[in-house]
Enzyme design. Structure first.
Site, PDB file in Angstrom:
ATOM      1  CG  ASP A  69      -2.238 -19.555  -0.454  1.00 45.31           C
ATOM      2  OD1 ASP A  69      -1.304 -19.481   0.413  1.00 45.31           O
ATOM      3  OD2 ASP A  69      -2.132 -20.283  -1.366  1.00 45.31           O
ATOM      4  CE1 TYR A 112      -3.226  -2.716   0.129  1.00 47.05           C
ATOM      5  CE2 TYR A 112      -3.590  -2.502   2.367  1.00 47.05           C
ATOM      6  CZ  TYR A 112      -3.873  -3.048   1.020  1.00 47.05           C
ATOM      7  OH  TYR A 112      -5.020  -3.972   1.133  1.00 47.05           O
ATOM      8  CG  ASP A 116     -11.726  -6.745   6.575  1.00 48.68           C
ATOM      9  OD1 ASP A 116     -11.594  -5.966   7.755  1.00 48.68           O
ATOM     10  OD2 ASP A 116     -12.097  -6.099   5.638  1.00 48.68           O
ATOM     11  CE  LYS A 169       0.567 -17.018  -2.068  1.00 53.64           C
ATOM     12  NZ  LYS A 169       0.070 -18.156  -2.253  1.00 53.64           N
ATOM     13  CG  ASP A 201      -7.066  -4.465   4.175  1.00 52.61           C
ATOM     14  OD1 ASP A 201      -7.732  -4.524   5.042  1.00 52.61           O
ATOM     15  OD2 ASP A 201      -6.921  -3.687   3.034  1.00 52.61           O
TER      16      ASP A 201
END
Ligand code: NAD
Length: 373
Positions: free
Chosen positions: A228, A144, A256, A195, A252
């Site tokens: 993942d 970001y 959530d 990852k 993020d």
């Protein structure tokens, strides 16, 4: 109210922010009167409210107050009134400026399922019962913020856009340190997610988490998982986790996802912490994860529990008042057990519940504090 050297800046913001903050003020007053836990409180505008008054979503003077405070208690910002504001003046920019200038790099998002609300989750009760996990998301770096970023026309004449995922060793180590330290006060387990199979930043993240663990936190159990795979495990068997630490982008999304295990946005607090200074004090901002909920703002329907639990996190992490934090959390839990529900919690089994508004919920929590004290 008891005097103190605890400096608190309260920023209620927009929409339901001021409404839920009013209920927390009752608890702050209760703590001052009954437990001699006082605060020197300053209050100011942020978001759309600041934009209306000062033409910016966070005035410089407010920023100064935030930098001087021991903790900032934040409500929520935004709403349709300001949707057409310039990008640089959007209410959310006020919150982003606070996070950036206070250098709040560790975002703590607990996901806890209260027994009384085990039916409100979209997962089966036996999967989420007793759930109590803490996700720590790196908040000030990663994709970001990484440079270069932007848009260009490539050699083939096609428009392309690009962002850069970038992490330094220092950035990885400081957020992992927060995770290890927090785990020591919980179940002593950290799961680090990245990852490393496909990303260089993931490889560095795993190396540094492992090194730091060996150097300073070998007593804590450390495991690694691809982000993942973690997304799947959070739905399959979320109870296996204690503290999870991950980067900005994965954090993020995964935080959530974890929040939805608990049933309602109206219940979930968060903390954002900076680096400790020479005295060990960290800059810190506490806020519910929900937004300004314009659809219910001004109607007395908002659930004040997320803001209340944000205040409890503040007691615990900024002021080392763990007993008082426990008291607030127990009061919330008991009020839910007794069947009090704001509208957002009226899902799943609702027999034996009592529908209440924002103020009634706040009053019920204070009454329960009285009973517990
Ligand atoms: P939201 O969290 O405000 O609301 C989503 C849904 O959840 C709505 O139906 C709302 O009524 C409900 N809800 C949220 N909090 C609740 C509570 N305490 N009690 C009962 N119900 C609650 O998200 P949104 O609708 O996507 O965004 C609304 C505005 O808030 C936008 O302007 C957005 O930019 C802003 N926003 C701000 C923050 C923040 O201040 N940190 C975070 C997210 C969104």
């Amino acid at each position: 109210m008891a005097s103190s050297n605890r400096n608190l800046l309260v920023l209620p913001g927009d929409g339901i922010g001021p409404e839920v903050m009013n209920e927390v003020r009752k608890i702050i007053a209760w703590m001052g009167n009954r437990r001699a836990v006082g605060f020197d409180i300053k209050e100011d505008l942020v978001g759309g409210a600041a934009l209306d008054k000062h033409g910016v979503p966070l005035a410089d003077d407010t920023m100064m107050l935030a930098l001087e405070a021991d903790a900032v208690l934040f409500g929520s910002v935004g709403g349709p009134k300001w949707d057409t504001a310039d990008f640089s003046k959007k209410p959310e920019r006020g919150l982003l400026r606070l996070r950036k200038e206070m250098d709040l790099f560790a975002n703590l998002r607990p996901a806890k399922v209260f027994d009384a609300l085990v039916d409100a989750s979209s997962l089966k009760p036996e999967i989420v019962k007793g759930l109590d996990i803490m996700i720590i998301r790196e908040l000030t770096s990663g994709v970001y913020f990484g440079e270069p970023r932007g848009r260009q026309t490539n050699a083939k004449g096609e428009v392309e856009a690009f962002d850069t995922q970038r992490y330094t060793v220092g950035e990885i180590r400081r957020v992992c340190a927060v995770a290890f330290e927090l785990a020591r006060k919980r179940q002593n387990k950290v799961l680090s997610a990245e990852k490393a199979n496909v990303m260089h930043t993931g490889v560095l993240w795993r190396e540094e988490a492992t090194k730091l663990h060996k150097e300073k936190y070998a007593d804590v159990k450390l495991e690694h998982m691809y982000a993942d795979a973690l997304a799947m495990q959070l739905l399959r068997q979320p109870n296996q986790f204690d503290v999870i630490v991950t980067d900005n982008l994965f954090g993020d999304i995964l935080s959530d996802e974890a929040s939805m295990l608990t049933g309602s946005l109206g219940l979930l607090p968060s903390a954002s912490l900076g680096a400790p200074d020479a005295t060990g004090r960290r800059k810190a901002l506490y806020e519910p994860i929900h937004g300004s909920a314009p659809d219910i703002a001004g109607k007395g329907l908002a659930n004040p529990i997320a803001e209340t639990l944000s205040y409890a996190m503040m007691l615990r992490y900024s002021f080392d008042l763990g007993k008082e934090a426990d008291l607030v959390e127990t009061a919330v839990e008991n009020v839910l057990k007794a069947g009090y529900r704001t509208g957002d919690l009226l899902v799943g089994k609702t027999d034996g519940t009592k529908k209440v508004g924002t103020q009634e919920m706040g009053d019920a929590i204070v009454k329960e504090l009285d009973r517990l004290a």
